[in-house]
Design a protein around this motif. Structure first.
Motif, PDB file in Angstrom:
ATOM      1  N   MET A   1      40.656  45.755  51.585  1.00 41.38           N
ATOM      2  CA  MET A   1      41.133  46.498  50.363  1.00 41.38           C
ATOM      3  C   MET A   1      40.005  46.323  49.322  1.00 41.38           C
ATOM      4  N   VAL A   2      39.917  47.525  48.684  1.00 37.41           N
ATOM      5  CA  VAL A   2      39.043  47.471  47.245  1.00 37.41           C
ATOM      6  C   VAL A   2      39.791  47.547  46.193  1.00 37.41           C
ATOM      7  N   CYS A   3      39.399  46.488  45.014  1.00 36.35           N
ATOM      8  CA  CYS A   3      40.099  46.487  43.871  1.00 36.35           C
ATOM      9  C   CYS A   3      40.193  47.717  43.131  1.00 36.35           C
ATOM     10  N   ASP A   4      41.081  47.869  42.175  1.00 30.95           N
ATOM     11  CA  ASP A   4      41.269  48.955  41.354  1.00 30.95           C
ATOM     12  C   ASP A   4      40.338  48.985  40.295  1.00 30.95           C
ATOM     13  N   GLU A   5      39.765  50.027  39.728  1.00 33.41           N
ATOM     14  CA  GLU A   5      38.666  50.342  38.953  1.00 33.41           C
ATOM     15  C   GLU A   5      39.305  51.061  37.694  1.00 33.41           C
ATOM     16  N   ILE A   6      40.181  51.649  37.799  1.00 30.67           N
ATOM     17  CA  ILE A   6      40.619  52.732  36.811  1.00 30.67           C
ATOM     18  C   ILE A   6      41.921  51.931  36.489  1.00 30.67           C
ATOM     19  N   ILE A   7      42.240  51.407  35.453  1.00 35.85           N
ATOM     20  CA  ILE A   7      43.603  50.959  35.177  1.00 35.85           C
ATOM     21  C   ILE A   7      44.020  51.500  33.709  1.00 35.85           C
ATOM     22  N   THR A   8      45.185  51.733  33.528  1.00 35.43           N
ATOM     23  CA  THR A   8      45.821  52.386  32.422  1.00 35.43           C
ATOM     24  C   THR A   8      47.196  51.329  31.893  1.00 35.43           C
ATOM     25  N   LEU A   9      47.229  51.083  30.642  1.00 37.77           N
ATOM     26  CA  LEU A   9      48.156  49.954  30.226  1.00 37.77           C
ATOM     27  C   LEU A   9      48.627  50.538  28.631  1.00 37.77           C
ATOM     28  N   ASN A  10      49.887  50.063  28.682  1.00 42.31           N
ATOM     29  CA  ASN A  10      50.308  50.194  27.168  1.00 42.31           C
ATOM     30  C   ASN A  10      50.320  49.083  26.527  1.00 42.31           C
ATOM     31  N   ALA A  11      50.747  48.920  25.232  1.00 41.96           N
ATOM     32  CA  ALA A  11      50.587  47.762  24.649  1.00 41.96           C
ATOM     33  C   ALA A  11      51.391  46.555  25.153  1.00 41.96           C
ATOM     34  N   ASP A  12      52.826  46.881  25.644  1.00 42.39           N
ATOM     35  CA  ASP A  12      53.620  45.902  26.151  1.00 42.39           C
ATOM     36  C   ASP A  12      53.006  45.315  27.303  1.00 42.39           C
ATOM     37  N   GLN A  13      52.638  46.461  28.354  1.00 43.10           N
ATOM     38  CA  GLN A  13      51.963  45.949  29.587  1.00 43.10           C
ATOM     39  C   GLN A  13      50.718  45.050  29.450  1.00 43.10           C
ATOM     40  N   ALA A  14      49.783  45.353  28.538  1.00 40.39           N
ATOM     41  CA  ALA A  14      48.555  44.744  28.170  1.00 40.39           C
ATOM     42  C   ALA A  14      48.949  43.290  27.613  1.00 40.39           C
ATOM     43  N   SER A  15      49.871  43.168  26.578  1.00 39.80           N
ATOM     44  CA  SER A  15      50.587  41.717  26.240  1.00 39.80           C
ATOM     45  C   SER A  15      51.100  40.983  27.497  1.00 39.80           C
ATOM     46  N   CYS A  16      51.992  41.656  28.110  1.00 37.89           N
ATOM     47  CA  CYS A  16      52.304  40.785  29.225  1.00 37.89           C
ATOM     48  C   CYS A  16      51.076  40.195  30.123  1.00 37.89           C
ATOM     49  N   PHE A  17      50.248  40.939  30.524  1.00 38.33           N
ATOM     50  CA  PHE A  17      49.093  40.512  31.241  1.00 38.33           C
ATOM     51  C   PHE A  17      48.245  39.423  30.622  1.00 38.33           C
ATOM     52  N   THR A  18      47.996  39.747  29.193  1.00 35.32           N
ATOM     53  CA  THR A  18      47.025  38.625  28.686  1.00 35.32           C
ATOM     54  C   THR A  18      47.930  37.268  28.515  1.00 35.32           C
ATOM     55  N   ASP A  19      49.269  37.469  28.073  1.00 35.89           N
ATOM     56  CA  ASP A  19      50.215  36.381  27.925  1.00 35.89           C
ATOM     57  C   ASP A  19      50.318  35.498  29.306  1.00 35.89           C
ATOM     58  N   ASN A  20      50.314  36.017  30.598  1.00 33.17           N
ATOM     59  CA  ASN A  20      50.458  35.565  31.800  1.00 33.17           C
ATOM     60  C   ASN A  20      49.145  35.502  32.461  1.00 33.17           C
ATOM     61  N   PHE A  21      48.209  35.674  31.853  1.00 32.81           N
ATOM     62  CA  PHE A  21      46.617  35.602  32.471  1.00 32.81           C
ATOM     63  C   PHE A  21      46.497  34.423  33.365  1.00 32.81           C
ATOM     64  N   ASP A  22      46.750  33.282  32.823  1.00 36.17           N
ATOM     65  CA  ASP A  22      46.590  31.865  33.664  1.00 36.17           C
ATOM     66  C   ASP A  22      47.227  32.242  35.125  1.00 36.17           C
ATOM     67  N   THR A  23      48.397  32.434  35.058  1.00 32.63           N
ATOM     68  CA  THR A  23      49.335  32.479  36.162  1.00 32.63           C
ATOM     69  C   THR A  23      48.660  33.852  37.165  1.00 32.63           C
ATOM     70  N   VAL A  24      48.135  34.862  36.546  1.00 30.76           N
ATOM     71  CA  VAL A  24      47.802  35.997  37.229  1.00 30.76           C
ATOM     72  C   VAL A  24      46.396  35.358  38.042  1.00 30.76           C
ATOM     73  N   LEU A  25      45.746  34.613  37.448  1.00 30.34           N
ATOM     74  CA  LEU A  25      44.269  34.190  37.769  1.00 30.34           C
ATOM     75  C   LEU A  25      44.667  33.039  39.012  1.00 30.34           C
ATOM     76  N   LYS A  26      45.787  32.119  38.767  1.00 31.34           N
ATOM     77  CA  LYS A  26      46.076  31.279  39.935  1.00 31.34           C
ATOM     78  C   LYS A  26      46.446  31.990  41.003  1.00 31.34           C
ATOM     79  N   ALA A  27      47.049  33.129  40.902  1.00 32.02           N
ATOM     80  CA  ALA A  27      47.562  33.787  41.913  1.00 32.02           C
ATOM     81  C   ALA A  27      46.501  34.655  42.920  1.00 32.02           C
ATOM     82  N   ILE A  28      45.486  34.872  42.023  1.00 32.95           N
ATOM     83  CA  ILE A  28      44.308  35.600  42.711  1.00 32.95           C
ATOM     84  C   ILE A  28      43.545  34.461  43.335  1.00 32.95           C
ATOM     85  N   GLU A  29      43.081  33.338  42.689  1.00 31.78           N
ATOM     86  CA  GLU A  29      42.722  32.359  43.293  1.00 31.78           C
ATOM     87  C   GLU A  29      42.977  31.907  44.706  1.00 31.78           C
ATOM     88  N   ALA A  30      44.475  31.742  44.889  1.00 24.31           N
ATOM     89  CA  ALA A  30      44.978  31.375  45.699  1.00 24.31           C
ATOM     90  C   ALA A  30      45.026  32.225  47.236  1.00 24.31           C
TER      91      ALA A  30
END
Length: 115
Positions: free
Chosen positions: A1-30
Motif C-alpha cells: 500500500m502506498v501512503c496518502d499524498e493529499i490530505i484535507t483537514l479542518n481545524a478540529d481534525q488538525a488539532s486532534c492530530f497534533t494533540d495526539n501526534f505521539d500516539t499516532v507516531l507510536k502506532a506507525i512505528e509499531a
C-alpha cells in the motif's frame, strides 16, 4: 500500500492530530510496514470514557479532547495512510499553517514535503 499524498483537514481534525501526534507516531512505528491508517475524525470516534486510544477495525481512533465536545463525523475522506515522514511533515505543516485551516485546507505531502 502506498501512503496518502493529499490530505484535507479542518481545524478540529488538525488539532486532534497534533494533540495526539505521539500516539499516532507510536502506532506507525509499531507496524512492520511502517505505515498506519489514521482516522482524522478520531476525536469524534474515540473512547468516550476517557480510557485513551481505542482501535476499531484496525484504524487508529484518537480520544475525545476534554476541552470541547466530540466532533461530528465529516463527509468525505477522513482516514489517511501515513508513514513516519508523512506524519512528521503533516504535523510541521499544520503547526506553520494553523490560520489557513478555516474551513479546511488541503496539503500535498509529496509536493510540500519533498526535500
Amino acid at each position: 500500500m502506498v501512503c496518502d499524498e493529499i490530505i484535507t483537514l479542518n481545524a478540529d481534525q488538525a488539532s486532534c492530530f497534533t494533540d495526539n501526534f505521539d500516539t499516532v507516531l507510536k502506532a506507525i512505528e509499531a507496524t512492520p510496514e511502517g505505515r498506519f491508517p489514521v482516522n482524522m475524525n478520531g476525536c469524534a470516534l474515540g473512547d468516550r470514557n476517557g480510557q485513551g486510544i481505542a482501535t476499531r477495525g484496525g484504524i487508529l481512533t484518537m480520544p475525545d479532547l476534554p476541552e470541547r465536545p466530540a466532533l461530528a463525523p465529516e463527509e468525505g475522506k477522513s482516514v489517511y495512510l501515513l508513514d513516519r515522514s508523512g506524519a512528521e511533515c503533516l504535523r510541521n505543516l499544520l503547526t506553520a499553517r494553523a490560520a489557513e485551516l478555516d474551513p479546511s485546507a488541503t496539503f500535498d505531502l509529496y509536493e510540500l514535503c519533498a526535500n
